[in-house]
Design a protein around this motif. Structure first.
Motif, PDB file in Angstrom:
ATOM      1  N   HIS A  45      16.038  10.801 -15.647  1.00 57.93           N
ATOM      2  CA  HIS A  45      15.934  12.234 -15.930  1.00 57.93           C
ATOM      3  C   HIS A  45      14.989  12.893 -14.920  1.00 57.93           C
ATOM      4  N   ASP A  46      14.979  12.354 -13.697  1.00 58.97           N
ATOM      5  CA  ASP A  46      14.200  12.922 -12.590  1.00 58.97           C
ATOM      6  C   ASP A  46      12.690  12.852 -12.821  1.00 58.97           C
ATOM      7  N   VAL A  47      12.235  11.851 -13.594  1.00 61.55           N
ATOM      8  CA  VAL A  47      10.806  11.690 -13.860  1.00 61.55           C
ATOM      9  C   VAL A  47      10.402  10.253 -13.551  1.00 61.55           C
ATOM     10  N   ALA A  48       9.526  10.086 -12.567  1.00 66.22           N
ATOM     11  CA  ALA A  48       8.977   8.768 -12.264  1.00 66.22           C
ATOM     12  C   ALA A  48       7.761   8.520 -13.163  1.00 66.22           C
ATOM     13  N   PHE A  49       7.428   7.254 -13.327  1.00 67.60           N
ATOM     14  CA  PHE A  49       6.291   6.876 -14.167  1.00 67.60           C
ATOM     15  C   PHE A  49       5.521   5.748 -13.496  1.00 67.60           C
ATOM     16  N   SER A  50       4.195   5.790 -13.643  1.00 63.25           N
ATOM     17  CA  SER A  50       3.370   4.668 -13.232  1.00 63.25           C
ATOM     18  C   SER A  50       2.076   4.669 -14.035  1.00 63.25           C
TER      19      SER A  50
ATOM     20  N   SER B 140       0.853  -1.182   0.000  1.00 62.87           N
ATOM     21  CA  SER B 140       0.000   0.000   0.000  1.00 62.87           C
ATOM     22  C   SER B 140       0.893   1.238   0.000  1.00 62.87           C
ATOM     23  N   VAL B 141       0.707   2.099  -1.012  1.00 64.07           N
ATOM     24  CA  VAL B 141       1.581   3.258  -1.181  1.00 64.07           C
ATOM     25  C   VAL B 141       0.749   4.523  -1.390  1.00 64.07           C
ATOM     26  N   SER B 142       1.382   5.664  -1.158  1.00 63.38           N
ATOM     27  CA  SER B 142       0.748   6.957  -1.366  1.00 63.38           C
ATOM     28  C   SER B 142       1.117   7.507  -2.732  1.00 63.38           C
ATOM     29  N   LEU B 143       0.482   8.605  -3.106  1.00 64.22           N
ATOM     30  CA  LEU B 143       0.857   9.272  -4.354  1.00 64.22           C
ATOM     31  C   LEU B 143       2.313   9.730  -4.291  1.00 64.22           C
ATOM     32  N   ALA B 144       2.728  10.212  -3.137  1.00 62.85           N
ATOM     33  CA  ALA B 144       4.126  10.642  -2.982  1.00 62.85           C
ATOM     34  C   ALA B 144       5.089   9.479  -3.186  1.00 62.85           C
ATOM     35  N   ASP B 145       4.695   8.287  -2.758  1.00 62.92           N
ATOM     36  CA  ASP B 145       5.559   7.119  -2.927  1.00 62.92           C
ATOM     37  C   ASP B 145       5.788   6.798  -4.405  1.00 62.92           C
ATOM     38  N   LEU B 146       4.809   7.116  -5.260  1.00 65.55           N
ATOM     39  CA  LEU B 146       4.957   6.817  -6.682  1.00 65.55           C
ATOM     40  C   LEU B 146       6.074   7.627  -7.328  1.00 65.55           C
ATOM     41  N   PHE B 147       6.494   8.735  -6.683  1.00 67.26           N
ATOM     42  CA  PHE B 147       7.593   9.537  -7.218  1.00 67.26           C
ATOM     43  C   PHE B 147       8.943   8.813  -7.091  1.00 67.26           C
ATOM     44  N   LYS B 148       9.057   7.904  -6.137  1.00 64.69           N
ATOM     45  CA  LYS B 148      10.283   7.126  -5.945  1.00 64.69           C
ATOM     46  C   LYS B 148      11.534   8.004  -5.874  1.00 64.69           C
ATOM     47  N   GLY B 149      11.426   9.079  -5.096  1.00 64.57           N
ATOM     48  CA  GLY B 149      12.573   9.944  -4.881  1.00 64.57           C
ATOM     49  C   GLY B 149      12.821  10.969  -5.968  1.00 64.57           C
TER      50      GLY B 149
ATOM     51  N   PRO C  74       6.088   0.223 -13.924  1.00 66.37           N
ATOM     52  CA  PRO C  74       5.321   0.227 -12.672  1.00 66.37           C
ATOM     53  C   PRO C  74       3.826   0.387 -12.963  1.00 66.37           C
ATOM     54  N   TRP C  75       3.014  -0.347 -12.205  1.00 62.34           N
ATOM     55  CA  TRP C  75       1.561  -0.310 -12.413  1.00 62.34           C
ATOM     56  C   TRP C  75       0.897  -0.395 -11.046  1.00 62.34           C
ATOM     57  N   ALA C  76       0.069   0.582 -10.738  1.00 67.73           N
ATOM     58  CA  ALA C  76      -0.588   0.646  -9.435  1.00 67.73           C
ATOM     59  C   ALA C  76      -2.103   0.519  -9.586  1.00 67.73           C
TER      60      ALA C  76
ATOM     61  N   PRO D 293      -9.226   6.538 -21.005  1.00 60.64           N
ATOM     62  CA  PRO D 293      -7.782   6.738 -21.067  1.00 60.64           C
ATOM     63  C   PRO D 293      -7.397   8.189 -20.802  1.00 60.64           C
ATOM     64  N   GLY D 294      -6.193   8.378 -20.355  1.00 62.43           N
ATOM     65  CA  GLY D 294      -5.683   9.723 -20.127  1.00 62.43           C
ATOM     66  C   GLY D 294      -4.261   9.679 -19.606  1.00 62.43           C
ATOM     67  N   MET D 295      -3.690  10.833 -19.415  1.00 59.31           N
ATOM     68  CA  MET D 295      -2.343  10.961 -18.881  1.00 59.31           C
ATOM     69  C   MET D 295      -2.313  12.200 -17.992  1.00 59.31           C
ATOM     70  N   SER D 296      -1.706  12.072 -16.822  1.00 55.44           N
ATOM     71  CA  SER D 296      -1.610  13.191 -15.883  1.00 55.44           C
ATOM     72  C   SER D 296      -0.175  13.364 -15.415  1.00 55.44           C
ATOM     73  N   ALA D 297       0.168  14.606 -15.074  1.00 53.27           N
ATOM     74  CA  ALA D 297       1.514  14.932 -14.614  1.00 53.27           C
ATOM     75  C   ALA D 297       1.440  15.624 -13.258  1.00 53.27           C
ATOM     76  N   PHE D 298       2.441  15.334 -12.424  1.00 52.05           N
ATOM     77  CA  PHE D 298       2.506  15.877 -11.071  1.00 52.05           C
ATOM     78  C   PHE D 298       3.941  16.288 -10.770  1.00 52.05           C
ATOM     79  N   VAL D 299       4.089  17.222  -9.847  1.00 43.45           N
ATOM     80  CA  VAL D 299       5.413  17.637  -9.401  1.00 43.45           C
ATOM     81  C   VAL D 299       5.420  17.653  -7.878  1.00 43.45           C
ATOM     82  N   LEU D 300       6.559  17.310  -7.298  1.00 47.70           N
ATOM     83  CA  LEU D 300       6.739  17.303  -5.846  1.00 47.70           C
ATOM     84  C   LEU D 300       7.801  18.341  -5.503  1.00 47.70           C
ATOM     85  N   GLU D 301       7.375  19.374  -4.771  1.00 47.37           N
ATOM     86  CA  GLU D 301       8.293  20.458  -4.439  1.00 47.37           C
ATOM     87  C   GLU D 301       8.094  20.871  -2.989  1.00 47.37           C
ATOM     88  N   ASP D 302       9.184  20.853  -2.225  1.00 46.99           N
ATOM     89  CA  ASP D 302       9.137  21.216  -0.795  1.00 46.99           C
ATOM     90  C   ASP D 302       8.097  20.396  -0.036  1.00 46.99           C
ATOM     91  N   GLY D 303       8.016  19.114  -0.390  1.00 48.44           N
ATOM     92  CA  GLY D 303       7.112  18.206   0.299  1.00 48.44           C
ATOM     93  C   GLY D 303       5.658  18.318  -0.105  1.00 48.44           C
TER      94      GLY D 303
END
Length: 258
Positions: free
Chosen positions: A105-110, A57-66, A132-134, A202-212
């Motif tokens: 290149h600093d981009v995670a995918f799922s 069980s993971v969070s959205l933040a976990d999908l970034f994998k650092g 990766p598939w969630a 179908p679709g595609m979405s993008a997210f960014v993680l900045e300062d937590g």
């Protein structure tokens, strides 16, 4: 003898140079659209989403994998499906080998789908994918990002997909011809009926993680995912183009041997 226009090498070169001008204009326009896409305002994610993947069980933040960026492909595989959408499967064939480059290149995918994890893992193994598939089976994620809908929303006309309100879904079992026949065929390929098939999109979405903090930056749907459809990039450059008369593609393990 061919019925297509023919010419000399000189005539071909003159026509090719004219086409090159149009191709360069398209490239420059595509660059400008990409710039505008990156300038969209970011929207803070205020909800805690949970997923199931190979790590538990993971969070959205976990999908970034650092990493600081995350791309999500909304793969059509609803809880009632027996197999993933064949169109999404063709797209997945293309991005399966791209993930390693994104991750460096600093981009995670799922990919994310509503089907339970066990179904996703079995299908992934069948098709030999490694991306990766969630599962968002117990989450509002798909609904919140406008790629899944309820039967009630279908019946009362409150489905909003691709930034517009859709008309009430007409429940027409057994209709033949045109788009309805193709829809019934592709739904059957997923082991479900047309209304259930259309509850996932179908679709595609993008997210960014900045300062937590996680922000949603972009989403695209419907034909907006065409650039991700790798085989079409090649077919658009083939002599006869897409040359489609109906639903011709299959999952890659379903084509007859040639």
């Amino acid at each position: 003898m061919t019925t297509h226009k023919t010419g000399t090498r000189e005539e071909w070169l003159a026509a090719r140079l004219e086409l090159l001008k149009a191709e360069k204009e398209l490239t420059h326009h595509t660059d400008e659209v990409a710039r505008q896409r990156q300038e969209l305002p970011w929207v803070r994610i205020g909800k805690e989403y949970r997923f199931d993947n190979e790590e538990g069980s993971v969070s959205l933040a976990d999908l970034f994998k650092g990493r600081s960026q995350l791309l999500v492909y909304h793969f059509m595989f609803g809880p009632d499906y027996k197999a993933g959408c064949p169109s999404c499967s063709s797209i997945a064939d293309g991005f399966n080998g791209v993930v390693v480059h994104l991750e460096n290149h600093d981009v995670a995918f799922s990919a994310v789908s509503r089907a339970p994890l066990a179904k996703l893992q079995a299908y992934k193994q069948r098709l030999g994918w490694t991306f990766p598939w969630a599962s968002s089976f117990k989450s509002d994620f798909n609904n919140d990002f406008s790629v899944s809908f309820t039967e009630k929303e279908q019946r009362d006309g409150s489905v909003e997909y691709n930034y517009r309100r859709e008309p009430v879904l007409e429940w027409r079992p057994g209709q033949e011809g045109g788009g309805a026949e193709a829809e019934a065929k592709i739904a059957a390929m997923c082991g479900t009926d047309v209304p259930a098939f259309h509850r996932d999109r179908p679709g595609m979405s993008a997210f960014v993680l900045e300062d937590g903090v996680i922000y949603h930056t972009y989403s695209t749907y419907a034909r907006g995912v065409d650039p991700l459809f790798g085989m079409y990039v090649w077919l658009d450059r083939a002599p006869r183009g897409r040359n489609e008369t109906g639903l011709w593609w299959r999952r890659h393990d379903e084509y007859p041997a040639r």
